[in-house]
Scaffold this motif. Structure first.
Motif, mmCIF file in Angstrom:
data_model
loop_
_atom_site.group_PDB
_atom_site.id
_atom_site.type_symbol
_atom_site.label_atom_id
_atom_site.label_comp_id
_atom_site.label_asym_id
_atom_site.label_seq_id
_atom_site.Cartn_x
_atom_site.Cartn_y
_atom_site.Cartn_z
ATOM 1 N N GLU A 26 0.832 -1.197 0.000
ATOM 2 C CA GLU A 26 0.000 0.000 0.000
ATOM 3 C C GLU A 26 0.867 1.247 0.000
ATOM 4 N N GLY A 27 0.339 2.306 -0.571
ATOM 5 C CA GLY A 27 1.006 3.601 -0.495
ATOM 6 C C GLY A 27 2.045 3.850 -1.561
ATOM 7 N N THR A 28 2.086 2.997 -2.575
ATOM 8 C CA THR A 28 3.039 3.209 -3.655
ATOM 9 C C THR A 28 2.473 2.564 -4.915
ATOM 10 N N SER A 29 3.084 2.843 -6.036
ATOM 11 C CA SER A 29 2.629 2.230 -7.285
ATOM 12 C C SER A 29 3.827 1.683 -8.052
ATOM 13 N N ASN A 30 3.528 0.698 -8.889
ATOM 14 C CA ASN A 30 4.529 0.074 -9.740
ATOM 15 C C ASN A 30 5.773 -0.383 -8.977
ATOM 16 N N PRO A 31 5.565 -1.093 -7.874
ATOM 17 C CA PRO A 31 6.743 -1.593 -7.156
ATOM 18 C C PRO A 31 7.310 -2.828 -7.844
ATOM 19 N N ASN A 32 8.591 -3.086 -7.624
ATOM 20 C CA ASN A 32 9.150 -4.407 -7.897
ATOM 21 C C ASN A 32 8.789 -5.279 -6.704
ATOM 22 N N LEU A 33 8.370 -6.492 -6.963
ATOM 23 C CA LEU A 33 7.935 -7.382 -5.884
ATOM 24 C C LEU A 33 8.763 -8.658 -5.889
ATOM 25 N N PHE A 48 11.121 -15.644 -6.591
ATOM 26 C CA PHE A 48 10.493 -14.991 -7.734
ATOM 27 C C PHE A 48 10.627 -13.486 -7.594
ATOM 28 N N TYR A 49 10.635 -12.811 -8.729
ATOM 29 C CA TYR A 49 10.537 -11.365 -8.706
ATOM 30 C C TYR A 49 9.637 -10.922 -9.849
ATOM 31 N N SER A 50 9.061 -9.724 -9.682
ATOM 32 C CA SER A 50 8.133 -9.207 -10.686
ATOM 33 C C SER A 50 8.332 -7.700 -10.823
ATOM 34 N N VAL A 51 8.458 -7.241 -12.043
ATOM 35 C CA VAL A 51 8.626 -5.819 -12.292
ATOM 36 C C VAL A 51 7.319 -5.184 -12.777
ATOM 37 N N GLY A 52 6.269 -5.987 -12.953
ATOM 38 C CA GLY A 52 4.997 -5.426 -13.390
ATOM 39 C C GLY A 52 3.921 -6.490 -13.423
ATOM 40 N N ILE A 53 2.690 -6.060 -13.630
ATOM 41 C CA ILE A 53 1.548 -6.983 -13.681
ATOM 42 C C ILE A 53 1.802 -8.074 -14.714
ATOM 43 N N GLY A 54 1.620 -9.307 -14.283
ATOM 44 C CA GLY A 54 1.763 -10.436 -15.187
ATOM 45 C C GLY A 54 3.184 -10.803 -15.553
ATOM 46 N N ILE A 56 6.543 -12.257 -14.329
ATOM 47 C CA ILE A 56 7.125 -13.043 -13.255
ATOM 48 C C ILE A 56 8.407 -13.689 -13.760
ATOM 49 N N SER A 57 9.447 -13.593 -12.956
ATOM 50 C CA SER A 57 10.692 -14.295 -13.259
ATOM 51 C C SER A 57 11.021 -15.214 -12.100
ATOM 52 N N SER A 58 11.429 -16.414 -12.455
ATOM 53 C CA SER A 58 11.755 -17.411 -11.439
ATOM 54 C C SER A 58 13.268 -17.527 -11.317
ATOM 55 N N GLU A 59 13.729 -17.563 -10.078
ATOM 56 C CA GLU A 59 15.164 -17.655 -9.844
ATOM 57 C C GLU A 59 15.645 -19.092 -9.729
ATOM 58 N N VAL A 60 14.819 -19.945 -9.176
ATOM 59 C CA VAL A 60 15.234 -21.337 -8.974
ATOM 60 C C VAL A 60 14.079 -22.261 -9.351
ATOM 61 N N PRO A 61 14.393 -23.408 -9.970
ATOM 62 C CA PRO A 61 13.326 -24.361 -10.291
ATOM 63 C C PRO A 61 12.789 -24.982 -9.003
ATOM 64 N N GLN A 62 11.471 -25.108 -8.930
ATOM 65 C CA GLN A 62 10.896 -25.602 -7.687
ATOM 66 C C GLN A 62 9.439 -25.971 -7.886
ATOM 67 N N ASN A 63 8.840 -26.315 -6.799
ATOM 68 C CA ASN A 63 7.454 -26.743 -6.753
ATOM 69 C C ASN A 63 6.495 -25.572 -6.595
ATOM 70 N N LEU A 64 6.960 -24.371 -6.700
ATOM 71 C CA LEU A 64 6.147 -23.200 -6.435
ATOM 72 C C LEU A 64 5.977 -22.360 -7.691
ATOM 73 N N SER A 65 4.942 -21.523 -7.680
ATOM 74 C CA SER A 65 4.737 -20.567 -8.764
ATOM 75 C C SER A 65 4.297 -19.245 -8.153
ATOM 76 N N SER B 95 20.598 -5.768 -11.996
ATOM 77 C CA SER B 95 20.640 -6.145 -13.407
ATOM 78 C C SER B 95 19.217 -6.324 -13.914
ATOM 79 N N GLY B 96 19.001 -6.042 -15.172
ATOM 80 C CA GLY B 96 17.692 -6.241 -15.784
ATOM 81 C C GLY B 96 16.599 -5.381 -15.205
ATOM 82 N N GLY B 97 16.970 -4.274 -14.529
ATOM 83 C CA GLY B 97 15.955 -3.366 -14.024
ATOM 84 C C GLY B 97 15.470 -3.671 -12.622
ATOM 85 N N TYR B 98 16.109 -4.616 -11.962
ATOM 86 C CA TYR B 98 15.689 -4.870 -10.592
ATOM 87 C C TYR B 98 16.909 -5.160 -9.742
ATOM 88 N N ASN B 99 16.712 -4.994 -8.443
ATOM 89 C CA ASN B 99 17.780 -5.243 -7.486
ATOM 90 C C ASN B 99 17.660 -6.652 -6.952
#
Lengths: 112, 113
Positions: A26-33, A48-54, A56-65, B95-99
């Motif tokens: 809350e209280g901000t817009s367009n965050p990296n998550l 996982f990290y996300s720079v915008g709606i929809g 998603i980038s995965s850092e490690v292969p796993q049982n999660l999404s 990198s790639g626009g994120y920390n």
């Protein structure tokens, strides 16, 4: 001011059951998550990290999404939990180019 | 080799002691070095960060980076029981626009009265 909400705080789930953890900012817009997992005696592992709606980038292969249905909502899911999915899950956010990340209070997941 | 190595401790010291927490890292390209503090059952909070080499002081806390040896330190002077927490070092890999924060294992510190 910005706040980050993460729930539930504690969760005990049987092996093979589904999982859904939610994080909202809350209280901000367009965050990296970010979703991190912290195992005992180990550092935070970026899942996982996300720079915008929809987006998603995965850092490690796993049982999660992960999914990001709204700008300030980030969801961590599993169709079938494994014992090895137990851990402390943390959601975090920051803005592009910023060094500091802000963490939620975490969810302690125990798979039994 | 892990990108960030940190002794998990635990470390137990008496109140008033000087505490030294340390990490090593592997990639000489890293520029931002952070220390997060995490109380039990809570999320981590940024304590302080430094850019490149040198020292940074904030009250009782001093962060130090030695890029030549890839070594980062956090010193706590006049330690207090309220400093009891897990301290995580982190490296910022932008990198790639994120920390992408790469964390050490965290050192659990207990300061006893």
């Amino acid at each position: 001011s910005q706040t980050i909400h993460q729930w539930p705080a504690t969760l005990v789930q049987p092996v093979g059951s589904p999982l859904s953890l939610e994080c909202t900012v809350e209280g901000t817009s367009n965050p990296n998550l970010y979703w991190y997992r912290q195992a005992a005696g180990r550092g935070l592992q970026l899942l996982f990290y996300s720079v915008g709606i929809g987006q998603i980038s995965s850092e490690v292969p796993q049982n999660l999404s992960a999914s990001r249905p709204q700008d300030r909502q980030f969801i961590l899911s599993s169709k079938k939990l494994l014992l090895s999915d137990s851990g402390f899950y943390l959601c975090a956010w920051n803005h592009e180019g910023e060094v500091e990340a802000f963490f939620g209070q975490g969810t302690r997941l125990t798979v039994v | 080799q892990k990108e960030v190595e940190q002794d998990p401790g635990p470390l137990s010291v008496p109140e008033g002691a000087i505490v030294s927490l340390n990490c090593t890292y592997s990639n000489s390209a890293f520029q931002y070095f952070m220390w997060y503090r995490q109380y039990s059952r809570k999320g981590p909070e940024l304590l302080m960060y430094t850019y490149s080499s040198g020292n940074k002081e904030d009250g009782r806390f001093t962060a130090q980076v030695d890029k030549s040896s890839k070594y980062i330190s956090l010193f706590i002077r006049d330690s207090q029981p309220s400093d009891s927490a897990t301290y995580l070092c982190a490296i910022d890999s932008f990198s790639g626009g994120y920390n992408k924060l790469i964390f050490g294992a965290g050192t659990r510190l207990a300061v006893h009265p």
